[in-house]
Design a protein around this motif. Structure first.
Motif, PDB file in Angstrom:
ATOM      1  N   ALA A 149       0.941  -1.333  -0.081  1.00 29.90           N
ATOM      2  CA  ALA A 149      -0.061   0.020  -0.069  1.00 29.90           C
ATOM      3  C   ALA A 149       0.960   1.151  -0.077  1.00 29.90           C
ATOM      4  O   ALA A 149       1.721   1.303   0.937  1.00 29.90           O
ATOM      5  N   CYS A 150       0.599   2.193  -0.962  1.00 28.61           N
ATOM      6  CA  CYS A 150       1.380   3.259  -1.186  1.00 28.61           C
ATOM      7  C   CYS A 150       0.613   4.327  -1.644  1.00 28.61           C
ATOM      8  O   CYS A 150       0.534   4.582  -2.801  1.00 28.61           O
ATOM      9  N   ARG A 151       0.174   5.087  -0.836  1.00 23.04           N
ATOM     10  CA  ARG A 151      -0.952   6.037  -0.949  1.00 23.04           C
ATOM     11  C   ARG A 151      -0.341   7.451  -1.534  1.00 23.04           C
ATOM     12  O   ARG A 151      -1.171   8.216  -2.118  1.00 23.04           O
ATOM     13  N   ARG A 152       1.094   7.644  -1.108  1.00 20.97           N
ATOM     14  CA  ARG A 152       1.685   8.829  -1.259  1.00 20.97           C
ATOM     15  C   ARG A 152       3.041   8.724  -1.832  1.00 20.97           C
ATOM     16  O   ARG A 152       3.625   7.754  -0.861  1.00 20.97           O
ATOM     17  N   THR A 153       3.649   9.433  -2.551  1.00 17.09           N
ATOM     18  CA  THR A 153       5.019   9.270  -2.627  1.00 17.09           C
ATOM     19  C   THR A 153       5.647  10.643  -2.725  1.00 17.09           C
ATOM     20  O   THR A 153       5.103  11.738  -2.817  1.00 17.09           O
ATOM     21  N   VAL A 154       7.088  10.546  -2.513  1.00 20.16           N
ATOM     22  CA  VAL A 154       7.917  11.910  -2.314  1.00 20.16           C
ATOM     23  C   VAL A 154       7.844  12.674  -3.516  1.00 20.16           C
ATOM     24  O   VAL A 154       7.888  12.232  -4.721  1.00 20.16           O
ATOM     25  N   GLU A 155       7.459  13.994  -3.442  1.00 22.51           N
ATOM     26  CA  GLU A 155       7.258  14.878  -4.460  1.00 22.51           C
ATOM     27  C   GLU A 155       8.426  16.206  -3.976  1.00 22.51           C
ATOM     28  O   GLU A 155       8.469  16.552  -2.862  1.00 22.51           O
ATOM     29  N   ALA A 156       8.644  17.033  -4.916  1.00 26.66           N
ATOM     30  CA  ALA A 156       9.488  18.239  -4.351  1.00 26.66           C
ATOM     31  C   ALA A 156       8.541  19.038  -3.336  1.00 26.66           C
ATOM     32  O   ALA A 156       7.464  19.172  -3.870  1.00 26.66           O
ATOM     33  N   THR A 157       9.301  19.887  -2.895  1.00 28.36           N
ATOM     34  CA  THR A 157       8.687  20.582  -1.572  1.00 28.36           C
ATOM     35  C   THR A 157       8.257  19.690  -0.548  1.00 28.36           C
ATOM     36  O   THR A 157       7.886  20.431   0.604  1.00 28.36           O
ATOM     37  N   ASP A 158       8.167  18.411  -0.642  1.00 25.15           N
ATOM     38  CA  ASP A 158       7.937  17.708   0.620  1.00 25.15           C
ATOM     39  C   ASP A 158       8.878  17.626   1.684  1.00 25.15           C
ATOM     40  O   ASP A 158      10.233  18.065   1.396  1.00 25.15           O
ATOM     41  N   PHE A 159       8.645  17.422   2.928  1.00 26.79           N
ATOM     42  CA  PHE A 159       9.415  17.378   3.888  1.00 26.79           C
ATOM     43  C   PHE A 159       9.506  15.629   4.248  1.00 26.79           C
ATOM     44  O   PHE A 159       8.524  15.103   4.645  1.00 26.79           O
ATOM     45  N   ILE A 160      10.678  15.241   4.510  1.00 28.65           N
ATOM     46  CA  ILE A 160      10.944  13.910   4.647  1.00 28.65           C
ATOM     47  C   ILE A 160      11.722  13.453   5.753  1.00 28.65           C
ATOM     48  O   ILE A 160      12.787  14.486   6.222  1.00 28.65           O
ATOM     49  N   ARG A 161      11.592  12.431   6.348  1.00 30.81           N
ATOM     50  CA  ARG A 161      12.648  11.709   7.256  1.00 30.81           C
ATOM     51  C   ARG A 161      13.083  10.449   6.965  1.00 30.81           C
ATOM     52  O   ARG A 161      12.144   9.499   6.586  1.00 30.81           O
ATOM     53  N   TYR A 162      14.266  10.404   6.877  1.00 29.37           N
ATOM     54  CA  TYR A 162      14.670   8.964   6.303  1.00 29.37           C
ATOM     55  C   TYR A 162      16.266   8.316   7.127  1.00 29.37           C
ATOM     56  O   TYR A 162      16.698   9.368   7.506  1.00 29.37           O
ATOM     57  N   HIS A 163      16.317   7.307   7.057  1.00 29.96           N
ATOM     58  CA  HIS A 163      17.268   6.577   7.539  1.00 29.96           C
ATOM     59  C   HIS A 163      18.456   6.149   6.334  1.00 29.96           C
ATOM     60  O   HIS A 163      17.929   5.891   5.199  1.00 29.96           O
ATOM     61  N   TYR A 164      19.687   6.451   6.423  1.00 31.50           N
ATOM     62  CA  TYR A 164      20.402   5.765   5.399  1.00 31.50           C
ATOM     63  C   TYR A 164      21.833   5.325   5.967  1.00 31.50           C
ATOM     64  O   TYR A 164      22.393   5.474   6.984  1.00 31.50           O
ATOM     65  N   ASN A 165      22.547   4.472   5.143  1.00 31.25           N
ATOM     66  CA  ASN A 165      24.055   4.227   5.151  1.00 31.25           C
ATOM     67  C   ASN A 165      24.630   4.796   3.919  1.00 31.25           C
ATOM     68  O   ASN A 165      23.843   4.380   2.818  1.00 31.25           O
ATOM     69  N   GLY A 166      25.774   5.507   4.191  1.00 32.21           N
ATOM     70  CA  GLY A 166      26.366   5.957   3.001  1.00 32.21           C
ATOM     71  C   GLY A 166      27.679   5.217   2.775  1.00 32.21           C
ATOM     72  O   GLY A 166      28.240   5.353   3.873  1.00 32.21           O
ATOM     73  N   THR A 167      28.034   4.944   1.744  1.00 32.75           N
ATOM     74  CA  THR A 167      29.315   4.348   1.315  1.00 32.75           C
ATOM     75  C   THR A 167      29.682   4.915  -0.093  1.00 32.75           C
ATOM     76  O   THR A 167      28.912   5.389  -0.886  1.00 32.75           O
ATOM     77  N   LEU A 168      31.069   4.687   0.014  1.00 32.04           N
ATOM     78  CA  LEU A 168      31.791   5.129  -1.482  1.00 32.04           C
ATOM     79  C   LEU A 168      31.496   3.968  -2.168  1.00 32.04           C
ATOM     80  O   LEU A 168      30.781   2.812  -1.909  1.00 32.04           O
ATOM     81  N   LEU A 169      31.779   4.075  -3.454  1.00 26.79           N
ATOM     82  CA  LEU A 169      31.611   2.840  -4.651  1.00 26.79           C
ATOM     83  C   LEU A 169      32.146   1.430  -4.357  1.00 26.79           C
ATOM     84  O   LEU A 169      31.549   0.469  -4.424  1.00 26.79           O
ATOM     85  N   ASP A 170      33.322   1.604  -3.451  1.00 25.08           N
ATOM     86  CA  ASP A 170      34.122   0.191  -3.082  1.00 25.08           C
ATOM     87  C   ASP A 170      33.398  -0.106  -1.580  1.00 25.08           C
ATOM     88  O   ASP A 170      33.907  -1.055  -1.360  1.00 25.08           O
ATOM     89  N   GLY A 171      32.409   0.459  -1.362  1.00 24.26           N
ATOM     90  CA  GLY A 171      31.853  -0.159  -0.028  1.00 24.26           C
ATOM     91  C   GLY A 171      32.277   0.588   1.120  1.00 24.26           C
ATOM     92  O   GLY A 171      31.992   0.227   2.327  1.00 24.26           O
ATOM     93  N   THR A 172      33.360   1.573   1.204  1.00 26.70           N
ATOM     94  CA  THR A 172      33.962   2.121   2.251  1.00 26.70           C
ATOM     95  C   THR A 172      32.769   3.227   2.971  1.00 26.70           C
ATOM     96  O   THR A 172      32.436   3.969   2.053  1.00 26.70           O
ATOM     97  N   PRO A 173      32.426   2.896   4.116  1.00 23.36           N
ATOM     98  CA  PRO A 173      31.446   3.554   4.872  1.00 23.36           C
ATOM     99  C   PRO A 173      31.916   5.022   4.773  1.00 23.36           C
ATOM    100  O   PRO A 173      33.070   5.142   5.372  1.00 23.36           O
ATOM    101  N   PHE A 174      30.938   5.981   4.899  1.00 23.18           N
ATOM    102  CA  PHE A 174      31.417   7.448   5.223  1.00 23.18           C
ATOM    103  C   PHE A 174      30.421   8.083   6.224  1.00 23.18           C
ATOM    104  O   PHE A 174      30.702   9.021   6.807  1.00 23.18           O
ATOM    105  N   ASP A 175      29.291   7.366   6.383  1.00 22.69           N
ATOM    106  CA  ASP A 175      28.446   8.247   7.206  1.00 22.69           C
ATOM    107  C   ASP A 175      26.960   7.389   7.336  1.00 22.69           C
ATOM    108  O   ASP A 175      26.796   6.432   6.550  1.00 22.69           O
ATOM    109  N   SER A 176      26.321   7.613   8.435  1.00 23.83           N
ATOM    110  CA  SER A 176      25.300   6.614   8.944  1.00 23.83           C
ATOM    111  C   SER A 176      24.356   7.405   9.553  1.00 23.83           C
ATOM    112  O   SER A 176      24.700   7.518  10.679  1.00 23.83           O
ATOM    113  N   SER A 177      22.794   7.336   9.386  1.00 26.29           N
ATOM    114  CA  SER A 177      21.925   7.973  10.248  1.00 26.29           C
ATOM    115  C   SER A 177      21.700   6.877  11.474  1.00 26.29           C
ATOM    116  O   SER A 177      21.422   7.281  12.728  1.00 26.29           O
ATOM    117  N   TYR A 178      21.957   5.684  11.147  1.00 28.55           N
ATOM    118  CA  TYR A 178      21.572   4.676  12.315  1.00 28.55           C
ATOM    119  C   TYR A 178      22.566   4.726  13.395  1.00 28.55           C
ATOM    120  O   TYR A 178      22.265   4.623  14.354  1.00 28.55           O
TER     121      TYR A 178
END
Length: 563
Positions: A149-178
């Motif tokens: 069920a997906c009643r609504r999707t992200v559009e420009a001007t929306d405010f969102i909260r999200y979790h992420y893991n950020g890595t470089l292309l080789d898998g090296t982590p550089f940041d994580s909200s977790y």
């Protein structure tokens, strides 16, 4: 590799190839580590970022990017790298390791390179590819999972909260909200994010997981970001969308269950009791009245609850179930609420309305059955017997006279039952049935009691079984007709000018039997008559004489004036 070497690569390679057009020995490639997954291989025109160690065939090191720190960045196949490297790196995967042996004519040839590379030197490069991108690349989006069920999707001007893991292309982590234990909260499409993330988040549903791969020119480009993200680095974000709203959003209400009979809807100023489960938009629970086994009780429209709830509760019916979704600006805003509700959180409440009332409400009486003959009805001081079921408005049965051997008995107006029930029993005739709804201020009030919750509206199903007319407060007996003019003579049956208890009792019982008078109901007649006799026997000698009946009628401190 340093810039001076790259420049020498260009100049000397051109000279050497021009002087030696004949076929010569090619590079030798040893792919000693190949990743299991290789979504992309190096092709001509790609930009690459890689580390290397450069040695001669005897193992002596002449250069190393590892020693300098930053990886080497270059473009493949356009003559901007050493020819042997250009050939040796083709088809390589990110995280692949190769040993590339480059013969002299594909390296620095007969001239060498200063004091570092001697003429006609064969070079050995140990390479690991860290990154690959092309100017034609776009943001890549891989949907890992998506709610049904997906009643609504992200559009420009929306405010969102999200979790992420950020890595470089080789898998090296550089940041994580977790790791920070908090979501990343931002507007989308308003320049608050890197361009690639602004693009990659569009169209997401709450609860959706995506892997977003962003080329450097849509991320941090040539400058990188501090010491965390190197220049010209592709970024990979593993994203989980937690929350989504727009500053223009209003409260939304979904009616999940509405009773067929809804005689009244809640308005501003009413006091309501309701149960709820509170969750975030991704379904994570944060609070529940059910777990506390206690309803939430409040006035509506008077600022006692968050603005979104104040608004969404208006118009509900008793017994109704609603799902209420409210944006943060109508909930707890940017600051949230303590440790339970984060800032800028959309809240979802599944509520069940138990009851509501207004402080001005009176007892609501609904006659469900009335006998054809109804000449005698209940009033204050009457002794009655009745059956009852007492429930909350959600149908929860609290008490029933059926649990006892005989019907309930009470005297109306004697403060023996709650005020609202006393009012609901007034004016009934034997055999009549009623439904009586009593607001809490005429029942058990804010504190409740005896198994009744605080501020609870009560519903009584009543049936009058028996009725004995009563007498006013302070009286044991009342005349139904005019009393005898010569009352002492009427009591003095043997005409001896004195009335003992036995004679007094016989007289009173005759009046009751003939329907001329009525004793207080619900008590032993002999006890009542003795009390009446005692009130008249002023000198307590066991008999009443005429003078004892001539006291002032309003002298209530001395005698009762039943007679």
């Amino acid at each position: 590799m340093e810039g001076k070497f790259a420049l020498v690569f260009l100049c000397l390679t051109g000279v050497y190839v021009g002087c030696n057009p004949s076929p010569l020995e090619d590079v030798v490639i040893d792919r000693y580590y190949i990743p299991r997954v290789c979504p992309r291989e190096v092709q001509t025109g790609d930009f690459i970022r890689y580390h290397y160690n450069g040695t001669f065939t005897d193992g002596k090191k002449f250069d190393s990017s590892h020693d300098r720190g930053p990886a080497f960045i270059g473009q493949v196949g356009l003559g901007r790298l050493l020819t042997g490297i250009d050939r040796g790196i083709q088809g390589m995967c990110v995280n692949e390791r190769r040993k590339v042996t480059v013969p002299p004519h594909l390296a620095y040839g007969t001239l060498g390179a200063g004091n570092v590379i001697p003429p006609d030197a064969t070079l050995v490069f140990d390479l690991i590819l860290l990154d690959i991108w092309n100017p034609d690349d776009k943001v890549e989006i891989l949907t890992v999972s998506k709610p049904q069920a997906c009643r609504r999707t992200v559009e420009a001007t929306d405010f969102i909260r999200y979790h992420y893991n950020g890595t470089l292309l080789d898998g090296t982590p550089f940041d994580s909200s977790y790791m920070k234990k908090q979501t990343y909260d931002t507007y989308v499409g308003q320049g608050e994010l890197i361009k690639g993330m602004d693009e990659g988040l569009l169209g997401m549903c709450v609860g959706e997981k995506r892997i977003i791969t962003i080329p450097p020119f849509l991320a941090y480009g040539e400058k990188g970001y501090g010491t965390v993200i190197p220049p010209q680095a592709s970024l990979v974000f593993d994203v989980l969308l937690v929350d989504l709203h727009n500053p223009k959003d209003d409260v939304t209400v979904e009616n999940q269950e509405v009773p067929e009979a809804c005689t009244r809807k809640l308005v501003v100023g009413d006091f309501i009791r309701y149960h709820y489960n509170g969750t975030f938009l991704d379904g994570t629970p944060f609070d529940s009245s059910y777990q506390r086994n206690s309803t939430y009780n409040t006035y509506v429209g008077m600022g006692y609850v968050i603005a979104g709830m104040d608004k969404a509760l208006q118009g509900v019916c008793i017994g109704e179930r609603r799902r209420i979704t409210m944006p943060p600006h109508l909930a707890y805003g940017e600051n949230g609420n303590g440790g339970s509700i984060p800032g800028s959180a959309v809240l979802v409440f599944d509520i069940h309305v138990i009851d509501f009332h207004n402080p001005s409400d009176q007892v609501d009486i609904r006659i469900t059955h009335k006998p054809e003959e109804c000449n005698l009805t209940t009033t204050t001081h009457d002794l009655i017997q009745y059956r009852y079921n007492c429930s909350l408005l959600d149908g929860t049965l609290l008490y029933s006279s059926d649990d006892y051997d005989k019907p309930q008995e009470t005297v109306l107006g004697a403060n023996r039952v709650i005020e609202g029930l006393d009012m609901g029993l007034q004016g009934m005739c034997v055999g009549e049935r009623r439904v009586v709804i009593v607001p809490p201020h005429l029942a058990h009030g804010e504190s409740g009691g005896g198994g009744v919750p605080g501020s609870a509206v009560l519903l009584f199903e009543l049936e009058l079984i028996d009725l004995q007319k009563g007498v006013p407060d302070g009286f044991n007996f009342v005349w139904l007709n005019e009393s005898p003019k010569q009352i002492f003579q009427a009591m003095d049956m043997n005409n001896d000018s004195e009335v003992p208890l036995e004679e007094f009792s016989t007289f009173i019982k005759i009046q009751v039997a003939e329907g001329k008078g009525r004793l207080r109901p619900g008590q032993d007649p002999d006890v009542i008559i003795k009390d009446m006799f005692t009130n008249q026997d002023q000198n307590s000698d066991g008999k009443i004489v005429p003078d004892e009946l001539k006291l002032k009628v309003d002298d209530v401190e001395v005698r009762h004036d039943e007679l």
